[in-house]
Design a protein around this motif. Structure first.
Motif, short mmCIF file in Angstrom:
data_model
loop_
_atom_site.label_atom_id
_atom_site.label_comp_id
_atom_site.label_asym_id
_atom_site.label_seq_id
_atom_site.Cartn_x
_atom_site.Cartn_y
_atom_site.Cartn_z
N PHE A 12 7.52 3.03 6.61
CA PHE A 12 8.74 2.22 5.60
C PHE A 12 9.15 1.01 6.40
N GLN A 13 9.90 0.20 5.65
CA GLN A 13 10.89 -0.73 6.26
C GLN A 13 12.05 -0.32 7.12
N ASP A 14 12.35 0.75 6.58
CA ASP A 14 13.67 1.21 7.53
C ASP A 14 13.41 2.36 8.34
N PHE A 15 12.09 2.67 8.76
CA PHE A 15 11.64 3.70 9.61
C PHE A 15 11.74 5.12 9.26
N ILE B 140 7.55 4.50 16.94
CA ILE B 140 7.87 5.96 16.66
C ILE B 140 7.18 6.49 15.23
N ALA B 141 7.78 5.49 14.31
CA ALA B 141 7.35 5.99 12.95
C ALA B 141 5.94 5.84 12.61
N ILE B 142 4.99 4.94 13.38
CA ILE B 142 3.83 4.66 13.25
C ILE B 142 3.16 5.72 14.05
N ALA B 143 3.89 6.43 15.11
CA ALA B 143 3.28 7.45 15.72
C ALA B 143 3.19 8.66 15.10
N ASN C 268 -3.97 12.24 12.44
CA ASN C 268 -5.14 11.50 12.12
C ASN C 268 -5.54 11.12 10.52
N PRO C 269 -4.68 10.66 9.74
CA PRO C 269 -5.06 10.42 8.34
C PRO C 269 -6.03 9.26 8.18
N SER C 270 -6.66 9.37 7.01
CA SER C 270 -7.84 8.27 6.89
C SER C 270 -7.40 6.98 6.13
N VAL C 271 -5.89 6.93 5.81
CA VAL C 271 -5.27 6.14 5.19
C VAL C 271 -3.55 5.79 5.62
N ILE C 272 -3.34 4.79 6.09
CA ILE C 272 -1.90 4.32 6.31
C ILE C 272 -1.35 3.54 5.30
N ILE C 273 -0.30 3.81 4.54
CA ILE C 273 0.35 3.03 3.62
C ILE C 273 1.63 2.36 4.38
N ALA C 274 1.58 0.91 4.54
CA ALA C 274 2.80 0.68 5.08
C ALA C 274 3.55 -0.43 4.16
N ASP C 275 4.80 -0.05 3.92
CA ASP C 275 5.45 -0.75 2.82
C ASP C 275 6.57 -1.74 3.77
N GLU C 276 6.21 -2.91 3.69
CA GLU C 276 7.17 -3.94 4.59
C GLU C 276 7.59 -3.37 5.86
N ARG D 137 -9.58 1.48 14.88
CA ARG D 137 -10.11 2.86 15.32
C ARG D 137 -10.54 3.73 14.21
N GLY D 138 -10.41 2.94 12.89
CA GLY D 138 -11.23 3.60 11.86
C GLY D 138 -10.16 3.89 10.80
N THR D 139 -9.04 3.46 10.74
CA THR D 139 -8.07 4.15 9.65
C THR D 139 -7.85 2.93 8.60
N THR D 140 -7.93 3.27 7.44
CA THR D 140 -7.70 2.18 6.39
C THR D 140 -6.37 1.67 6.36
N ILE D 141 -5.73 0.73 6.22
CA ILE D 141 -4.50 0.39 6.06
C ILE D 141 -4.29 -0.46 4.93
N VAL D 142 -3.07 -0.04 4.06
CA VAL D 142 -2.65 -0.96 3.09
C VAL D 142 -1.33 -1.29 3.35
N MET D 143 -0.81 -2.35 3.42
CA MET D 143 0.46 -3.10 4.04
C MET D 143 0.90 -3.94 2.75
N ALA D 144 2.08 -3.50 2.46
CA ALA D 144 2.84 -4.44 1.51
C ALA D 144 3.90 -5.30 2.44
#
Ligand SMILES: Nc1ncnc2c1ncn2[C@@H]1O[C@H](COP(=O)(O)OP(=O)(O)OP(=O)(O)O)[C@@H](O)[C@H]1O
Length: 228
Positions: A85-88, A146-149, A155-163, A186-193
């Motif tokens: 998230f935007q606010d960690f 740290i939030a990304i860690a 080991n998720p297959s998808v990362i959703i990152a909202d701003e 490294r193989g993770t799908t990323i969807v980022m707003a």
């Protein structure tokens, strides 16, 4: 691996946040979701990690029909999706290490794997040396790392990152972007707003633009395309 078919989302107050969205996102893609404020980007993301359910239409993530998921299957599907998230949103009283470890405890990962894996991801985000720091003792960029860690530890297959760079200065934002690019590599799908024009125009990834609850543009190696 993520597919929406004619997805509608109307909130209880009558707001039509999404109006007939259909899209496919393949394994290992990196997708930017752009568009004006209030267009429906966060709603689009929330439907993927099942924070919200669609009013109409189907969403499948890794073959699971997300909208119709049985309650007991939700944790199983969620552990395959990391969210940033935007606010960690770190837990303020826990150390960096404990924040990341907590995500493993929640899914009842074996204790003996925990220390090694947490230190591995802290190393990947460049913060092994600050494992014992609390969020208040870290900069914004470090907190986001740290939030990304925490988001990748299982080991998720998808990362959703909202701003994810919304609260960070340009240089720190670039650091976060490079890290997400590496995770994608490294193989993770990323969807980022994002509202970050510079990043979208430089990285040249797939761009999905949402306006008034509809996808109005979907380009490979796309551009930001707005002046805000
Ligand atoms: N829980 C909710 N209840 C009612 N309306 C909501 C809710 N969440 C969002 N909305 C409305 O749905 C529409 C889409 O909101 P959403 O947060 O998805 O937009 P967004 O594109 O992410 O905006 P921003 O760029 O400002 O974050 C907006 O009109 C918003 O006010």
């Amino acid at each position: 691996m993520i597919e929406m078919q004619d997805v509608w989302k109307t909130y209880p107050n009558g707001t039509h946040a999404l109006q007939g969205v259909s899209v496919k996102i393949d394994r290992n893609e990196f997708v930017y979701v752009v568009g004006p404020s209030g267009a429906g980007k966060s709603t689009f993301m929330k439907l993927i990690y099942r924070e919200e359910v669609p009013t109409k239409g189907q969403i499948s993530v890794n073959g699971f029909n997300i909208g119709k998921l049985k309650q007991r299957k939700i944790p199983y599907v969620r552990r395959n999706i990391g969210v940033i998230f935007q606010d960690f949103r770190l837990l303020p009283r826990l150390s960096a290490y404990e924040n990341v470890a907590f995500a493993m405890e929640v899914i009842e990962a074996p204790k003996r794997q925990m220390k090694k894996r947490v230190m591995e991801v802290l190393d990947l985000v460049g913060l092994k040396s600050k494992a014992n720091h609390q969020p208040s003792q870290l900069s914004g960029g470090e907190q986001q790392r740290i939030a990304i860690a925490r988001a990748i530890v299982n080991n998720p297959s998808v990362i959703i990152a909202d701003e994810p760079t919304g609260n960070l200065d340009p240089e720190t934002s670039w650091g976060i972007m490079q890290l997400l690019d590496e995770i994608n590599f490294r193989g993770t799908t990323i969807v980022m707003a994002t509202h970050n024009k510079d990043i979208v125009n430089t990285m040249r990834k797939r761009v999905i633009a949402i306006e008034h609850g509809n996808i109005v543009r979907d380009q490979l190696r796309g551009e930001y395309g707005y002046d805000f």
